[in-house]
Scaffold this motif. Structure first.
Motif, mmCIF file in Angstrom:
data_model
loop_
_atom_site.group_PDB
_atom_site.id
_atom_site.type_symbol
_atom_site.label_atom_id
_atom_site.label_comp_id
_atom_site.label_asym_id
_atom_site.label_seq_id
_atom_site.Cartn_x
_atom_site.Cartn_y
_atom_site.Cartn_z
ATOM 1 N N PHE A 61 0.853 -1.182 0.000
ATOM 2 C CA PHE A 61 0.000 0.000 0.000
ATOM 3 C C PHE A 61 0.891 1.234 0.000
ATOM 4 C CE2 PHE A 61 -2.395 -3.367 2.066
ATOM 5 C CZ PHE A 61 -3.603 -3.301 1.396
ATOM 6 N N ASP A 62 0.492 2.253 -0.725
ATOM 7 C CA ASP A 62 1.220 3.517 -0.734
ATOM 8 C C ASP A 62 1.346 4.031 0.703
ATOM 9 O OD1 ASP A 62 1.992 5.890 -2.784
ATOM 10 O OD2 ASP A 62 1.117 6.720 -0.938
ATOM 11 N N LYS A 63 2.464 4.645 1.035
ATOM 12 C CA LYS A 63 2.667 5.112 2.414
ATOM 13 C C LYS A 63 1.651 6.170 2.831
ATOM 14 C CE LYS A 63 6.110 8.636 1.431
ATOM 15 N NZ LYS A 63 7.382 9.209 1.796
ATOM 16 N N ASN A 64 1.043 6.858 1.873
ATOM 17 C CA ASN A 64 0.008 7.853 2.155
ATOM 18 C C ASN A 64 -1.377 7.312 1.816
ATOM 19 O OD1 ASN A 64 1.890 9.875 2.951
ATOM 20 N ND2 ASN A 64 2.368 10.176 0.781
ATOM 21 N N SER A 65 -1.551 6.023 2.007
ATOM 22 C CA SER A 65 -2.793 5.347 1.633
ATOM 23 C C SER A 65 -4.030 5.971 2.273
ATOM 24 C CB SER A 65 -2.717 3.874 2.044
ATOM 25 O OG SER A 65 -3.919 3.227 1.754
ATOM 26 N N ASN A 66 -5.100 6.066 1.487
ATOM 27 C CA ASN A 66 -6.395 6.544 1.966
ATOM 28 C C ASN A 66 -7.391 5.406 2.091
ATOM 29 O OD1 ASN A 66 -6.105 9.483 2.222
ATOM 30 N ND2 ASN A 66 -5.547 9.341 0.071
ATOM 31 N N LEU A 67 -6.901 4.192 2.033
ATOM 32 C CA LEU A 67 -7.759 3.024 2.148
ATOM 33 C C LEU A 67 -8.437 3.030 3.510
ATOM 34 C CD1 LEU A 67 -8.590 0.357 0.713
ATOM 35 C CD2 LEU A 67 -6.769 -0.746 2.032
ATOM 36 N N SER A 68 -9.774 2.879 3.511
ATOM 37 C CA SER A 68 -10.507 2.907 4.775
ATOM 38 C C SER A 68 -11.124 1.567 5.142
ATOM 39 C CB SER A 68 -11.593 3.989 4.730
ATOM 40 O OG SER A 68 -12.521 3.700 3.698
ATOM 41 N N SER A 69 -11.330 0.695 4.154
ATOM 42 C CA SER A 69 -11.924 -0.600 4.488
ATOM 43 C C SER A 69 -11.446 -1.697 3.547
ATOM 44 C CB SER A 69 -13.452 -0.512 4.451
ATOM 45 O OG SER A 69 -13.906 -0.302 3.134
ATOM 46 N N ILE A 70 -11.472 -2.911 4.079
ATOM 47 C CA ILE A 70 -11.122 -4.107 3.317
ATOM 48 C C ILE A 70 -12.238 -5.114 3.579
ATOM 49 C CG2 ILE A 70 -9.427 -5.920 2.950
ATOM 50 C CD1 ILE A 70 -7.303 -4.046 4.111
ATOM 51 N N GLU A 71 -12.825 -5.654 2.529
ATOM 52 C CA GLU A 71 -13.999 -6.504 2.676
ATOM 53 C C GLU A 71 -13.691 -7.994 2.654
ATOM 54 O OE1 GLU A 71 -17.187 -5.292 0.103
ATOM 55 O OE2 GLU A 71 -17.114 -3.242 0.829
ATOM 56 N N LYS A 72 -14.751 -8.802 2.781
ATOM 57 C CA LYS A 72 -14.638 -10.262 2.859
ATOM 58 C C LYS A 72 -13.876 -10.879 1.690
ATOM 59 C CE LYS A 72 -19.096 -11.191 3.644
ATOM 60 N NZ LYS A 72 -20.313 -11.947 3.860
ATOM 61 N N PHE A 73 -13.132 -11.896 2.023
ATOM 62 C CA PHE A 73 -12.414 -12.730 1.054
ATOM 63 C C PHE A 73 -11.418 -11.962 0.188
ATOM 64 C CE2 PHE A 73 -16.599 -14.801 1.679
ATOM 65 C CZ PHE A 73 -16.162 -15.921 2.349
ATOM 66 N N GLU A 74 -11.035 -10.791 0.624
ATOM 67 C CA GLU A 74 -10.155 -9.913 -0.138
ATOM 68 C C GLU A 74 -8.900 -10.614 -0.640
ATOM 69 O OE1 GLU A 74 -10.190 -7.206 -2.149
ATOM 70 O OE2 GLU A 74 -11.590 -6.971 -0.535
ATOM 71 N N PHE A 75 -8.180 -11.210 0.298
ATOM 72 C CA PHE A 75 -6.917 -11.867 -0.040
ATOM 73 C C PHE A 75 -6.987 -13.371 0.242
ATOM 74 C CE2 PHE A 75 -5.883 -7.444 1.106
ATOM 75 C CZ PHE A 75 -5.389 -7.022 -0.107
ATOM 76 N N SER A 76 -8.195 -13.892 0.390
ATOM 77 C CA SER A 76 -8.375 -15.317 0.699
ATOM 78 C C SER A 76 -7.799 -16.198 -0.393
ATOM 79 C CB SER A 76 -9.856 -15.638 0.862
ATOM 80 O OG SER A 76 -10.362 -15.011 2.010
ATOM 81 N N GLU A 77 -7.212 -17.286 0.055
ATOM 82 C CA GLU A 77 -6.620 -18.287 -0.830
ATOM 83 C C GLU A 77 -5.516 -17.719 -1.714
ATOM 84 O OE1 GLU A 77 -8.958 -21.419 -2.337
ATOM 85 O OE2 GLU A 77 -10.566 -21.075 -0.899
#
Length: 124
Positions: free
Chosen positions: A48-64
């Motif tokens: 993620f960029d060091k100045n990330s504005n990401l506020s949420s991560i949802e289900k199964f995002e990185f699963s498997e």
């Protein structure tokens, strides 16, 4: 020549089951939707960029996926359960936020972590 696009959202299943090996999430992204990187069998690196504005991560995002470690950006206030389901290689998660709220439900779901770090947290 590298062309930068200012995207705000990575849509549901956008890269699901693709052959990508590495992904760099730009600071413009505020939300990653359900299963965006689900079942990417070669995905080992998520940055993620060091100045990330990401506020949420949802289900199964990185699963498997075979990711081994991940740094969760400062502004992330919500991580849905099952985000890392069946990530058998994942052994380290680092949360960069100062405030670790009950909204972060990154439950291990059959994962044994070696390291879970909160280096900037005032209270856990």
């Amino acid at each position: 020549k590298l062309i930068k696009i200012q995207i705000k959202l990575i849509d549901e299943s956008a890269f699901c089951a693709t052959q990508i090996k590495k992904v760099s999430i730009p600071s413009s992204v505020t939300k990653i939707c359900q299963a965006a990187f689900y079942n990417c069998k070669n995905l080992k690196s998520v940055e993620f960029d060091k100045n990330s504005n990401l506020s949420s991560i949802e289900k199964f995002e990185f699963s498997e996926t075979p990711i081994e470690s991940i740094l969760i950006p400062t502004k992330v206030g919500f991580i849905e359960k099952m985000t890392f389901f069946s990530c058998h290689h994942l052994c380290a998660i680092e949360f960069l936020s100062k405030e670790i709220s009950s909204k972060i439900r990154v439950l291990v779901n059959l994962i044994v972590f070696s390291i879970m770090s909160f280096p900037n947290a005032d209270v856990i």
